[in-house]
Design a protein around this motif. Sequence first.
Motif, PDB file in Angstrom:
ATOM      1  N   ALA A  36      25.745 -13.264  -9.694  1.00 48.93           N
ATOM      2  CA  ALA A  36      24.662 -14.228  -9.883  1.00 48.93           C
ATOM      3  C   ALA A  36      23.925 -13.995 -11.201  1.00 48.93           C
ATOM      4  CB  ALA A  36      23.688 -14.148  -8.716  1.00 48.93           C
ATOM      5  N   GLY A  37      23.872 -12.735 -11.662  1.00 46.34           N
ATOM      6  CA  GLY A  37      23.189 -12.431 -12.916  1.00 46.34           C
ATOM      7  C   GLY A  37      24.079 -12.494 -14.144  1.00 46.34           C
ATOM      8  N   MET A  38      25.310 -12.918 -13.976  1.00 46.49           N
ATOM      9  CA  MET A  38      26.236 -12.978 -15.102  1.00 46.49           C
ATOM     10  C   MET A  38      25.936 -14.211 -15.973  1.00 46.49           C
ATOM     11  SD  MET A  38      30.375 -13.205 -14.903  1.00 46.49           S
ATOM     12  CE  MET A  38      30.415 -11.758 -13.860  1.00 46.49           C
ATOM     13  N   PRO A  39      25.930 -14.056 -17.292  1.00 48.83           N
ATOM     14  CA  PRO A  39      25.694 -15.213 -18.174  1.00 48.83           C
ATOM     15  C   PRO A  39      26.810 -16.246 -18.057  1.00 48.83           C
ATOM     16  CG  PRO A  39      26.191 -13.233 -19.457  1.00 48.83           C
ATOM     17  CD  PRO A  39      26.084 -12.810 -18.047  1.00 48.83           C
ATOM     18  N   ARG A  40      26.458 -17.439 -17.595  1.00 50.07           N
ATOM     19  CA  ARG A  40      27.455 -18.478 -17.343  1.00 50.07           C
ATOM     20  C   ARG A  40      28.044 -19.050 -18.627  1.00 50.07           C
ATOM     21  NH1 ARG A  40      28.987 -17.887 -12.142  1.00 50.07           N
ATOM     22  NH2 ARG A  40      27.216 -16.898 -11.118  1.00 50.07           N
ATOM     23  N   GLU A  41      27.277 -18.939 -19.726  1.00 47.06           N
ATOM     24  CA  GLU A  41      27.795 -19.525 -20.967  1.00 47.06           C
ATOM     25  C   GLU A  41      29.065 -18.832 -21.443  1.00 47.06           C
ATOM     26  OE1 GLU A  41      24.308 -16.741 -21.910  1.00 47.06           O
ATOM     27  OE2 GLU A  41      24.752 -18.390 -20.522  1.00 47.06           O
ATOM     28  N   LEU A  42      29.211 -17.536 -21.077  1.00 46.10           N
ATOM     29  CA  LEU A  42      30.428 -16.820 -21.461  1.00 46.10           C
ATOM     30  C   LEU A  42      31.643 -17.382 -20.713  1.00 46.10           C
ATOM     31  CD1 LEU A  42      29.130 -13.135 -21.568  1.00 46.10           C
ATOM     32  CD2 LEU A  42      29.531 -14.676 -23.482  1.00 46.10           C
ATOM     33  N   LEU A  43      31.454 -17.691 -19.431  1.00 40.84           N
ATOM     34  CA  LEU A  43      32.552 -18.259 -18.655  1.00 40.84           C
ATOM     35  C   LEU A  43      32.923 -19.649 -19.181  1.00 40.84           C
ATOM     36  CD1 LEU A  43      31.348 -17.296 -15.052  1.00 40.84           C
ATOM     37  CD2 LEU A  43      32.844 -16.009 -16.559  1.00 40.84           C
ATOM     38  N   GLU A  44      31.889 -20.448 -19.480  1.00 38.14           N
ATOM     39  CA  GLU A  44      32.159 -21.793 -19.986  1.00 38.14           C
ATOM     40  C   GLU A  44      32.832 -21.742 -21.356  1.00 38.14           C
ATOM     41  OE1 GLU A  44      31.938 -24.468 -18.279  1.00 38.14           O
ATOM     42  OE2 GLU A  44      31.132 -23.326 -16.566  1.00 38.14           O
ATOM     43  N   ALA A  45      32.401 -20.783 -22.189  1.00 40.05           N
ATOM     44  CA  ALA A  45      33.013 -20.641 -23.511  1.00 40.05           C
ATOM     45  C   ALA A  45      34.490 -20.291 -23.398  1.00 40.05           C
ATOM     46  CB  ALA A  45      32.275 -19.574 -24.313  1.00 40.05           C
ATOM     47  N   ALA A  46      34.825 -19.432 -22.429  1.00 38.55           N
ATOM     48  CA  ALA A  46      36.231 -19.068 -22.228  1.00 38.55           C
ATOM     49  C   ALA A  46      37.041 -20.273 -21.776  1.00 38.55           C
ATOM     50  CB  ALA A  46      36.325 -17.945 -21.198  1.00 38.55           C
ATOM     51  N   ARG A  47      36.461 -21.099 -20.903  1.00 39.43           N
ATOM     52  CA  ARG A  47      37.183 -22.300 -20.444  1.00 39.43           C
ATOM     53  C   ARG A  47      37.364 -23.300 -21.577  1.00 39.43           C
ATOM     54  NH1 ARG A  47      33.547 -21.476 -15.851  1.00 39.43           N
ATOM     55  NH2 ARG A  47      34.749 -20.619 -14.109  1.00 39.43           N
ATOM     56  N   VAL A  48      36.316 -23.442 -22.405  1.00 37.42           N
ATOM     57  CA  VAL A  48      36.411 -24.348 -23.548  1.00 37.42           C
ATOM     58  C   VAL A  48      37.504 -23.892 -24.506  1.00 37.42           C
ATOM     59  CG1 VAL A  48      35.187 -25.181 -25.604  1.00 37.42           C
ATOM     60  CG2 VAL A  48      34.040 -25.162 -23.382  1.00 37.42           C
ATOM     61  N   ASP A  49      37.670 -22.582 -24.647  1.00 31.56           N
ATOM     62  CA  ASP A  49      38.697 -22.034 -25.534  1.00 31.56           C
ATOM     63  C   ASP A  49      40.108 -22.157 -24.962  1.00 31.56           C
ATOM     64  OD1 ASP A  49      36.850 -21.402 -27.425  1.00 31.56           O
ATOM     65  OD2 ASP A  49      36.632 -19.300 -26.824  1.00 31.56           O
ATOM     66  N   PHE A  63      29.751  -5.478   2.725  1.00 29.21           N
ATOM     67  CA  PHE A  63      28.788  -4.740   1.896  1.00 29.21           C
ATOM     68  C   PHE A  63      29.173  -4.856   0.423  1.00 29.21           C
ATOM     69  CE2 PHE A  63      28.136  -0.695  -0.360  1.00 29.21           C
ATOM     70  CZ  PHE A  63      26.753  -0.592  -0.313  1.00 29.21           C
ATOM     71  N   ALA A  64      30.442  -4.652   0.120  1.00 27.94           N
ATOM     72  CA  ALA A  64      30.908  -4.771  -1.264  1.00 27.94           C
ATOM     73  C   ALA A  64      30.716  -6.198  -1.769  1.00 27.94           C
ATOM     74  CB  ALA A  64      32.379  -4.359  -1.352  1.00 27.94           C
ATOM     75  N   MET A  65      31.001  -7.178  -0.916  1.00 35.49           N
ATOM     76  CA  MET A  65      30.871  -8.577  -1.329  1.00 35.49           C
ATOM     77  C   MET A  65      29.428  -8.921  -1.718  1.00 35.49           C
ATOM     78  SD  MET A  65      31.308 -11.966   1.023  1.00 35.49           S
ATOM     79  CE  MET A  65      29.808 -11.442   1.886  1.00 35.49           C
ATOM     80  N   VAL A  66      28.463  -8.465  -0.925  1.00 35.15           N
ATOM     81  CA  VAL A  66      27.057  -8.797  -1.205  1.00 35.15           C
ATOM     82  C   VAL A  66      26.606  -8.194  -2.532  1.00 35.15           C
ATOM     83  CG1 VAL A  66      24.691  -8.390  -0.417  1.00 35.15           C
ATOM     84  CG2 VAL A  66      26.432  -9.138   1.206  1.00 35.15           C
ATOM     85  N   LEU A  67      26.953  -6.931  -2.797  1.00 35.41           N
ATOM     86  CA  LEU A  67      26.552  -6.304  -4.050  1.00 35.41           C
ATOM     87  C   LEU A  67      27.234  -6.965  -5.247  1.00 35.41           C
ATOM     88  CD1 LEU A  67      26.426  -2.479  -3.247  1.00 35.41           C
ATOM     89  CD2 LEU A  67      24.595  -4.158  -3.194  1.00 35.41           C
ATOM     90  N   ILE A  68      28.506  -7.279  -5.107  1.00 42.49           N
ATOM     91  CA  ILE A  68      29.222  -7.921  -6.219  1.00 42.49           C
ATOM     92  C   ILE A  68      28.697  -9.340  -6.440  1.00 42.49           C
ATOM     93  CG2 ILE A  68      31.491  -8.716  -6.996  1.00 42.49           C
ATOM     94  CD1 ILE A  68      32.669  -6.325  -5.409  1.00 42.49           C
TER      95      ILE A  68
END
Length: 447
Positions: free
Chosen positions: A336-349, A326-331
Amino acid sequence: MTSATAAGASAAPAAPKSRKSVTGTRKTVAALFLLPALVLLGALVVYPIGYSVVRSFADASGDGFAGFDNYKALFTDDGIRTALKNNIIWVVFAPTVSTALGLVFAVLTERVRWGTAFKLVVFMPMAISMLAAGIIFRLVYDQDPDRGVANAVWVGVHDTFAQSSAFPKAHPGRESPLTAQAGGFITRTAVRTGRPVALPLVGVAPDQLPSGAKKAVQAGPEPGRITGTTWQDFTRGKGVGRLGAVDPPELGYAGMRIEAVKDGRVVASTKAAADGTFTLPARADGARLRLPAANFKEPYNGVDWLGPSLVTPAIIGAYVWMWAGFAMVLIAAGLAGMPRELLEAARVDGANEWQVFRRVTVPLLAPVLAVVTATLMINVLKIFDLVFIIPPGSSQDDANVLALELYRKGFSEDRPGIASAIAVFLLLLVIPVMLFNIRRLRREVRR
Protein backbone atom coordinates in the motif's frame (compact mmCIF):
# COMPACT_ATOMS: atom_id res chain seq x y z
CA MET A 1 29.91 49.09 43.63
CA THR A 2 26.54 47.94 44.64
CA SER A 3 25.25 48.30 41.11
CA ALA A 4 28.32 46.45 39.72
CA THR A 5 27.84 43.65 42.18
CA ALA A 6 24.23 43.41 41.21
CA ALA A 7 25.17 43.35 37.53
CA GLY A 8 27.73 40.59 38.16
CA ALA A 9 25.23 38.62 40.09
CA SER A 10 22.74 38.91 37.30
CA ALA A 11 25.35 37.74 34.77
CA ALA A 12 26.24 34.60 36.79
CA PRO A 13 24.96 31.33 35.22
CA ALA A 14 21.77 29.92 36.65
CA ALA A 15 21.84 26.60 38.49
CA PRO A 16 21.38 23.65 36.04
CA LYS A 17 17.87 22.23 35.97
CA SER A 18 17.17 18.52 35.72
CA ARG A 19 17.24 17.48 32.06
CA LYS A 20 14.11 16.26 30.36
CA SER A 21 13.63 13.85 27.50
CA VAL A 22 12.28 14.91 24.14
CA THR A 23 8.80 14.02 25.34
CA GLY A 24 9.15 16.36 28.32
CA THR A 25 9.37 13.59 30.92
CA ARG A 26 12.12 13.65 33.55
CA LYS A 27 14.50 10.68 33.45
CA THR A 28 13.76 9.79 37.06
CA VAL A 29 10.02 9.63 36.35
CA ALA A 30 10.64 7.57 33.21
CA ALA A 31 12.86 5.19 35.19
CA LEU A 32 10.17 4.75 37.83
CA PHE A 33 7.62 3.83 35.17
CA LEU A 34 10.05 1.42 33.52
CA LEU A 35 11.08 -0.24 36.79
CA PRO A 36 8.16 -2.73 37.02
CA ALA A 37 8.75 -3.81 33.41
CA LEU A 38 12.48 -4.16 34.04
CA VAL A 39 11.84 -6.25 37.16
CA LEU A 40 9.50 -8.55 35.24
CA LEU A 41 11.96 -8.74 32.34
CA GLY A 42 14.75 -9.71 34.70
CA ALA A 43 12.63 -12.25 36.58
CA LEU A 44 10.99 -13.86 33.56
CA VAL A 45 13.70 -13.55 30.88
CA VAL A 46 17.18 -12.65 32.12
CA TYR A 47 17.21 -14.92 35.20
CA PRO A 48 15.84 -18.02 33.34
CA ILE A 49 18.40 -17.52 30.56
CA GLY A 50 21.25 -17.23 33.05
CA TYR A 51 20.03 -20.21 35.05
CA SER A 52 19.67 -22.32 31.88
CA VAL A 53 23.25 -21.49 30.86
CA VAL A 54 24.55 -22.52 34.30
CA ARG A 55 22.35 -25.64 34.40
CA SER A 56 23.53 -26.74 30.94
CA PHE A 57 27.00 -27.40 32.40
CA ALA A 58 25.65 -29.51 35.29
CA ASP A 59 24.98 -33.24 35.45
CA ALA A 60 21.56 -34.88 35.82
CA SER A 61 21.47 -34.33 39.59
CA GLY A 62 22.39 -30.68 39.25
CA ASP A 63 25.15 -30.97 41.86
CA GLY A 64 28.12 -32.04 39.69
CA PHE A 65 29.90 -30.26 36.86
CA ALA A 66 29.45 -32.04 33.51
CA GLY A 67 31.48 -29.67 31.35
CA PHE A 68 30.51 -29.75 27.70
CA ASP A 69 29.04 -33.28 27.86
CA ASN A 70 25.49 -31.97 27.55
CA TYR A 71 26.45 -29.99 24.46
CA LYS A 72 28.18 -33.01 22.95
CA ALA A 73 24.89 -34.89 23.32
CA LEU A 74 23.29 -32.40 20.93
CA PHE A 75 25.25 -33.98 18.08
CA THR A 76 25.43 -37.60 19.27
CA ASP A 77 21.92 -38.34 20.58
CA ASP A 78 19.74 -39.82 17.80
CA GLY A 79 16.59 -38.06 18.95
CA ILE A 80 18.27 -34.65 19.07
CA ARG A 81 19.91 -35.17 15.66
CA THR A 82 16.51 -36.01 14.14
CA ALA A 83 15.06 -32.90 15.77
CA LEU A 84 17.92 -30.76 14.43
CA LYS A 85 17.43 -32.14 10.91
CA ASN A 86 13.70 -31.42 11.07
CA ASN A 87 14.36 -27.91 12.37
CA ILE A 88 16.53 -27.24 9.33
CA ILE A 89 13.67 -28.42 7.08
CA TRP A 90 11.28 -26.17 8.99
CA VAL A 91 13.54 -23.10 8.76
CA VAL A 92 14.13 -23.57 5.02
CA PHE A 93 10.60 -24.34 3.83
CA ALA A 94 7.98 -23.02 6.27
CA PRO A 95 8.97 -19.29 6.19
CA THR A 96 9.71 -19.42 2.45
CA VAL A 97 6.37 -20.97 1.48
CA SER A 98 4.39 -18.77 3.90
CA THR A 99 6.08 -15.59 2.63
CA ALA A 100 5.67 -16.60 -1.03
CA LEU A 101 1.97 -17.34 -0.56
CA GLY A 102 1.53 -14.11 1.41
CA LEU A 103 3.15 -12.16 -1.44
CA VAL A 104 0.93 -13.81 -4.07
CA PHE A 105 -2.22 -13.24 -2.01
CA ALA A 106 -1.30 -9.59 -1.28
CA VAL A 107 -0.66 -8.79 -4.95
CA LEU A 108 -3.72 -10.62 -6.29
CA THR A 109 -6.17 -9.22 -3.72
CA GLU A 110 -5.33 -5.71 -4.93
CA ARG A 111 -6.93 -6.56 -8.27
CA VAL A 112 -10.27 -7.97 -7.11
CA ARG A 113 -13.31 -6.26 -5.65
CA TRP A 114 -13.67 -8.70 -2.78
CA GLY A 115 -10.00 -8.45 -1.81
CA THR A 116 -10.79 -7.31 1.74
CA ALA A 117 -13.09 -10.28 2.33
CA PHE A 118 -10.45 -12.65 0.94
CA LYS A 119 -7.79 -11.15 3.23
CA LEU A 120 -10.13 -11.63 6.19
CA VAL A 121 -10.66 -15.30 5.33
CA VAL A 122 -6.94 -15.97 4.82
CA PHE A 123 -5.99 -14.13 8.02
CA MET A 124 -8.71 -15.82 10.10
CA PRO A 125 -6.61 -18.90 11.04
CA MET A 126 -4.36 -16.54 13.02
CA ALA A 127 -7.26 -16.18 15.47
CA ILE A 128 -7.13 -19.93 16.19
CA SER A 129 -4.75 -21.22 18.83
CA MET A 130 -2.01 -23.66 17.86
CA LEU A 131 -3.72 -26.29 20.01
CA ALA A 132 -7.02 -25.95 18.13
CA ALA A 133 -5.23 -25.89 14.75
CA GLY A 134 -3.36 -29.06 15.70
CA ILE A 135 -6.60 -30.86 16.57
CA ILE A 136 -8.20 -29.66 13.31
CA PHE A 137 -5.33 -30.94 11.18
CA ARG A 138 -5.10 -34.21 13.11
CA LEU A 139 -8.62 -34.84 11.77
CA VAL A 140 -7.83 -33.43 8.31
CA TYR A 141 -4.95 -35.91 7.93
CA ASP A 142 -6.87 -38.91 9.31
CA GLN A 143 -6.13 -42.07 7.33
CA ASP A 144 -9.80 -43.02 7.00
CA PRO A 145 -11.24 -41.24 3.91
CA ASP A 146 -14.63 -41.09 5.66
CA ARG A 147 -13.09 -38.85 8.34
CA GLY A 148 -9.97 -37.20 6.92
CA VAL A 149 -10.62 -34.43 4.39
CA ALA A 150 -7.19 -34.78 2.77
CA ASN A 151 -7.65 -38.48 2.03
CA ALA A 152 -11.30 -38.01 1.04
CA VAL A 153 -10.16 -35.65 -1.74
CA TRP A 154 -7.16 -37.79 -2.67
CA VAL A 155 -9.18 -41.02 -2.84
CA GLY A 156 -11.91 -39.27 -4.84
CA VAL A 157 -9.38 -38.11 -7.44
CA HIS A 158 -7.69 -41.53 -7.52
CA ASP A 159 -10.94 -43.45 -7.94
CA THR A 160 -11.93 -41.16 -10.82
CA PHE A 161 -9.05 -42.57 -12.88
CA ALA A 162 -8.56 -45.99 -11.28
CA GLN A 163 -11.70 -47.67 -9.98
CA SER A 164 -11.21 -49.81 -6.88
CA SER A 165 -12.38 -53.42 -6.74
CA ALA A 166 -15.87 -54.16 -5.43
CA PHE A 167 -14.88 -57.59 -4.11
CA PRO A 168 -11.80 -57.14 -1.86
CA LYS A 169 -12.95 -59.72 0.71
CA ALA A 170 -14.36 -62.33 -1.67
CA HIS A 171 -12.96 -65.87 -1.46
CA PRO A 172 -14.02 -69.44 -2.27
CA GLY A 173 -16.26 -71.23 0.23
CA ARG A 174 -16.44 -74.89 1.19
CA GLU A 175 -16.20 -77.50 -1.59
CA SER A 176 -15.43 -74.77 -4.11
CA PRO A 177 -14.21 -75.57 -7.64
CA LEU A 178 -11.73 -72.68 -7.26
CA THR A 179 -8.23 -72.64 -5.79
CA ALA A 180 -5.97 -69.70 -4.93
CA GLN A 181 -3.39 -68.46 -7.49
CA ALA A 182 -1.27 -65.26 -7.45
CA GLY A 183 -3.75 -63.23 -5.45
CA GLY A 184 -6.73 -64.47 -7.46
CA PHE A 185 -8.47 -67.80 -7.97
CA ILE A 186 -8.54 -70.40 -10.78
CA THR A 187 -10.67 -73.48 -11.49
CA ARG A 188 -9.16 -76.78 -10.48
CA THR A 189 -10.06 -78.41 -13.80
CA ALA A 190 -10.43 -77.32 -17.43
CA VAL A 191 -13.85 -76.29 -18.73
CA ARG A 192 -15.69 -77.48 -21.83
CA THR A 193 -18.12 -75.83 -24.23
CA GLY A 194 -21.78 -76.62 -23.67
CA ARG A 195 -21.26 -77.25 -19.96
CA PRO A 196 -22.23 -74.36 -17.63
CA VAL A 197 -19.60 -73.45 -15.02
CA ALA A 198 -20.36 -72.40 -11.45
CA LEU A 199 -17.90 -69.99 -9.78
CA PRO A 200 -19.33 -69.44 -6.28
CA LEU A 201 -17.65 -67.05 -3.83
CA VAL A 202 -18.38 -65.80 -0.32
CA GLY A 203 -17.12 -63.03 1.93
CA VAL A 204 -18.78 -59.88 0.53
CA ALA A 205 -21.54 -58.26 2.58
CA PRO A 206 -24.74 -57.77 0.54
CA ASP A 207 -24.68 -54.00 1.11
CA GLN A 208 -21.11 -53.84 -0.28
CA LEU A 209 -21.88 -55.48 -3.62
CA PRO A 210 -21.98 -53.20 -6.68
CA SER A 211 -25.15 -51.12 -6.90
CA GLY A 212 -26.01 -52.72 -10.25
CA ALA A 213 -25.93 -56.29 -8.91
CA LYS A 214 -29.09 -58.33 -9.54
CA LYS A 215 -30.33 -61.69 -8.36
CA ALA A 216 -28.03 -64.40 -9.65
CA VAL A 217 -29.21 -66.58 -12.53
CA GLN A 218 -28.07 -70.11 -13.27
CA ALA A 219 -26.49 -69.95 -16.75
CA GLY A 220 -27.82 -72.40 -19.32
CA PRO A 221 -25.68 -74.35 -21.84
CA GLU A 222 -24.86 -72.84 -25.23
CA PRO A 223 -23.35 -74.91 -28.08
CA GLY A 224 -19.80 -73.87 -28.90
CA ARG A 225 -19.53 -71.48 -25.92
CA ILE A 226 -18.42 -71.51 -22.30
CA THR A 227 -21.19 -70.19 -20.05
CA GLY A 228 -21.32 -69.83 -16.30
CA THR A 229 -22.29 -67.81 -13.24
CA THR A 230 -20.22 -66.16 -10.52
CA TRP A 231 -22.22 -65.11 -7.49
CA GLN A 232 -22.39 -64.66 -3.71
CA ASP A 233 -23.07 -68.23 -2.58
CA PHE A 234 -24.57 -67.35 0.78
CA THR A 235 -28.13 -67.06 2.08
CA ARG A 236 -28.93 -65.82 5.58
CA GLY A 237 -30.49 -68.39 7.87
CA LYS A 238 -29.39 -71.84 8.96
CA GLY A 239 -29.88 -74.55 6.35
CA VAL A 240 -31.65 -72.23 3.91
CA GLY A 241 -29.27 -72.09 0.94
CA ARG A 242 -27.77 -74.91 -1.13
CA LEU A 243 -23.98 -75.07 -1.34
CA GLY A 244 -22.69 -74.49 -4.88
CA ALA A 245 -26.15 -73.79 -6.32
CA VAL A 246 -27.82 -70.48 -7.14
CA ASP A 247 -30.57 -69.70 -4.60
CA PRO A 248 -33.28 -67.04 -5.19
CA PRO A 249 -32.02 -64.37 -2.73
CA GLU A 250 -28.36 -64.58 -3.81
CA LEU A 251 -26.83 -61.81 -5.93
CA GLY A 252 -24.49 -62.02 -8.90
CA TYR A 253 -20.97 -60.57 -8.90
CA ALA A 254 -21.64 -57.82 -11.43
CA GLY A 255 -18.48 -56.75 -13.28
CA MET A 256 -16.29 -59.66 -12.09
CA ARG A 257 -13.55 -60.25 -14.68
CA ILE A 258 -13.08 -63.84 -15.88
CA GLU A 259 -10.11 -65.03 -17.94
CA ALA A 260 -9.66 -68.29 -19.83
CA VAL A 261 -6.06 -69.49 -19.36
CA LYS A 262 -4.53 -72.19 -21.54
CA ASP A 263 -0.84 -73.14 -21.30
CA GLY A 264 -0.18 -70.10 -19.10
CA ARG A 265 -1.65 -67.71 -21.69
CA VAL A 266 -4.95 -65.80 -21.58
CA VAL A 267 -6.93 -66.90 -24.66
CA ALA A 268 -10.20 -65.09 -23.85
CA SER A 269 -11.70 -62.85 -21.21
CA THR A 270 -15.03 -61.28 -20.28
CA LYS A 271 -16.93 -59.57 -17.45
CA ALA A 272 -19.92 -60.93 -15.59
CA ALA A 273 -23.31 -59.33 -16.20
CA ALA A 274 -25.41 -57.79 -13.44
CA ASP A 275 -26.89 -61.23 -12.64
CA GLY A 276 -23.43 -62.85 -12.52
CA THR A 277 -23.70 -64.72 -15.81
CA PHE A 278 -20.89 -64.70 -18.37
CA THR A 279 -20.08 -66.16 -21.79
CA LEU A 280 -16.72 -67.05 -23.38
CA PRO A 281 -16.06 -68.02 -27.04
CA ALA A 282 -15.18 -71.49 -28.31
CA ARG A 283 -11.42 -70.87 -28.10
CA ALA A 284 -11.76 -71.06 -24.30
CA ASP A 285 -12.57 -74.79 -24.61
CA GLY A 286 -10.09 -76.82 -22.55
CA ALA A 287 -8.87 -73.77 -20.62
CA ARG A 288 -9.05 -73.11 -16.90
CA LEU A 289 -11.09 -70.11 -15.78
CA ARG A 290 -9.25 -67.57 -13.66
CA LEU A 291 -10.58 -64.73 -11.53
CA PRO A 292 -7.52 -62.42 -11.60
CA ALA A 293 -6.15 -60.64 -8.54
CA ALA A 294 -7.42 -57.26 -9.81
CA ASN A 295 -10.94 -58.40 -8.83
CA PHE A 296 -9.91 -58.64 -5.19
CA LYS A 297 -7.63 -55.65 -4.81
CA GLU A 298 -8.17 -53.76 -1.57
CA PRO A 299 -9.82 -50.37 -2.10
CA TYR A 300 -7.42 -47.46 -2.28
CA ASN A 301 -7.20 -45.92 1.17
CA GLY A 302 -5.31 -42.74 0.37
CA VAL A 303 -1.95 -41.43 1.53
CA ASP A 304 -0.48 -41.99 4.97
CA TRP A 305 -0.07 -38.26 5.64
CA LEU A 306 1.06 -38.80 9.21
CA GLY A 307 3.39 -41.69 8.41
CA PRO A 308 7.16 -41.42 8.95
CA SER A 309 7.94 -40.10 5.47
CA LEU A 310 5.29 -37.36 5.15
CA VAL A 311 4.59 -36.27 8.72
CA THR A 312 6.94 -33.24 8.71
CA PRO A 313 5.68 -31.81 5.36
CA ALA A 314 2.10 -32.40 6.58
CA ILE A 315 2.70 -30.39 9.76
CA ILE A 316 4.45 -27.65 7.77
CA GLY A 317 1.28 -27.49 5.65
CA ALA A 318 -0.76 -26.83 8.80
CA TYR A 319 1.70 -24.10 9.82
CA VAL A 320 1.50 -22.43 6.40
CA TRP A 321 -2.31 -22.49 6.64
CA MET A 322 -2.04 -20.49 9.86
CA TRP A 323 0.75 -18.06 9.05
CA ALA A 324 0.32 -17.26 5.34
CA GLY A 325 -2.34 -14.74 6.39
CA PHE A 326 0.11 -13.02 8.73
CA ALA A 327 2.64 -12.68 5.91
CA MET A 328 -0.08 -11.45 3.54
CA VAL A 329 -1.19 -8.64 5.88
CA LEU A 330 2.35 -7.32 6.42
CA ILE A 331 3.21 -7.50 2.72
CA ALA A 332 -0.09 -5.84 1.80
CA ALA A 333 0.80 -2.97 4.15
CA GLY A 334 4.15 -2.59 2.37
CA LEU A 335 2.40 -2.79 -0.98
CA ALA A 336 0.00 0.00 0.00
CA GLY A 337 2.94 2.36 0.64
CA MET A 338 4.67 1.58 -2.64
CA PRO A 339 4.93 4.51 -5.11
CA ARG A 340 2.44 3.71 -7.86
CA GLU A 341 4.13 5.95 -10.41
CA LEU A 342 7.01 3.47 -10.63
CA LEU A 343 4.62 0.66 -11.56
CA GLU A 344 2.85 2.83 -14.12
CA ALA A 345 6.18 3.96 -15.58
CA ALA A 346 7.21 0.33 -16.05
CA ARG A 347 3.93 -0.45 -17.83
CA VAL A 348 4.30 2.60 -20.05
CA ASP A 349 7.79 1.40 -20.98
CA GLY A 350 6.24 -1.82 -22.28
CA ALA A 351 6.72 -4.21 -19.35
CA ASN A 352 4.06 -6.90 -18.97
CA GLU A 353 2.50 -7.72 -15.58
CA TRP A 354 4.95 -10.53 -14.83
CA GLN A 355 7.93 -8.27 -15.55
CA VAL A 356 6.42 -5.49 -13.39
CA PHE A 357 5.95 -7.97 -10.57
CA ARG A 358 9.43 -9.51 -10.87
CA ARG A 359 11.49 -6.41 -11.70
CA VAL A 360 9.65 -3.67 -9.78
CA THR A 361 7.21 -4.96 -7.14
CA VAL A 362 9.42 -7.63 -5.56
CA PRO A 363 12.59 -5.46 -5.34
CA LEU A 364 10.61 -2.62 -3.76
CA LEU A 365 9.09 -5.05 -1.27
CA ALA A 366 12.45 -6.68 -0.45
CA PRO A 367 12.79 -5.00 3.00
CA VAL A 368 9.29 -6.09 4.00
CA LEU A 369 9.83 -9.62 2.66
CA ALA A 370 13.09 -9.87 4.61
CA VAL A 371 11.41 -8.80 7.87
CA VAL A 372 8.49 -11.21 7.35
CA THR A 373 10.80 -14.12 6.53
CA ALA A 374 13.07 -13.41 9.51
CA THR A 375 10.09 -13.15 11.86
CA LEU A 376 8.73 -16.49 10.65
CA MET A 377 12.17 -18.08 10.98
CA ILE A 378 12.28 -17.08 14.65
CA ASN A 379 8.78 -18.48 15.03
CA VAL A 380 9.54 -21.87 13.45
CA LEU A 381 12.70 -22.34 15.50
CA LYS A 382 10.43 -22.44 18.55
CA ILE A 383 7.63 -24.52 16.99
CA PHE A 384 6.20 -26.98 19.50
CA ASP A 385 2.40 -27.12 19.63
CA LEU A 386 1.66 -28.49 16.16
CA VAL A 387 4.45 -31.08 16.34
CA PHE A 388 3.22 -32.23 19.75
CA ILE A 389 -0.45 -32.55 18.75
CA ILE A 390 -0.71 -33.58 15.08
CA PRO A 391 1.54 -36.69 14.75
CA PRO A 392 0.32 -39.97 16.28
CA GLY A 393 2.60 -41.63 18.79
CA SER A 394 4.11 -43.90 16.14
CA SER A 395 5.32 -40.93 14.06
CA GLN A 396 6.18 -38.35 16.70
CA ASP A 397 9.84 -39.39 16.77
CA ASP A 398 10.05 -38.79 13.01
CA ALA A 399 8.42 -35.34 13.36
CA ASN A 400 10.56 -34.33 16.35
CA VAL A 401 11.94 -30.76 16.61
CA LEU A 402 14.26 -29.10 19.12
CA ALA A 403 11.50 -27.49 21.20
CA LEU A 404 9.69 -30.82 21.54
CA GLU A 405 12.95 -32.63 22.34
CA LEU A 406 13.65 -30.01 25.02
CA TYR A 407 10.27 -30.82 26.59
CA ARG A 408 10.93 -34.55 26.39
CA LYS A 409 14.40 -34.38 27.88
CA GLY A 410 13.36 -32.01 30.66
CA PHE A 411 10.08 -33.60 31.74
CA SER A 412 9.71 -37.13 30.32
CA GLU A 413 13.31 -38.36 30.61
CA ASP A 414 14.32 -36.18 33.58
CA ARG A 415 17.58 -34.97 31.99
CA PRO A 416 17.48 -31.25 32.79
CA GLY A 417 21.13 -30.69 31.87
CA ILE A 418 20.60 -31.74 28.25
CA ALA A 419 17.27 -29.87 28.16
CA SER A 420 19.05 -26.71 29.28
CA ALA A 421 21.73 -27.22 26.64
CA ILE A 422 19.02 -27.49 23.97
CA ALA A 423 17.43 -24.28 25.29
CA VAL A 424 20.75 -22.42 25.10
CA PHE A 425 21.39 -23.81 21.62
CA LEU A 426 17.94 -22.61 20.48
CA LEU A 427 18.69 -19.16 21.92
CA LEU A 428 21.95 -19.02 19.98
CA LEU A 429 20.09 -19.93 16.79
CA VAL A 430 17.42 -17.27 17.35
CA ILE A 431 19.74 -14.38 18.26
CA PRO A 432 21.29 -13.80 14.77
CA VAL A 433 17.90 -13.80 13.09
CA MET A 434 16.50 -11.50 15.78
CA LEU A 435 19.41 -9.04 15.38
CA PHE A 436 18.93 -9.05 11.62
CA ASN A 437 15.25 -8.24 12.12
CA ILE A 438 16.03 -5.39 14.54
CA ARG A 439 18.56 -3.86 12.15
CA ARG A 440 16.05 -4.02 9.31
CA LEU A 441 13.39 -2.32 11.42
CA ARG A 442 15.81 0.45 12.46
CA ARG A 443 16.74 1.11 8.84
CA GLU A 444 13.07 1.44 7.99
CA VAL A 445 12.55 3.91 10.85
CA ARG A 446 15.51 6.05 9.67
CA ARG A 447 14.01 6.26 6.20
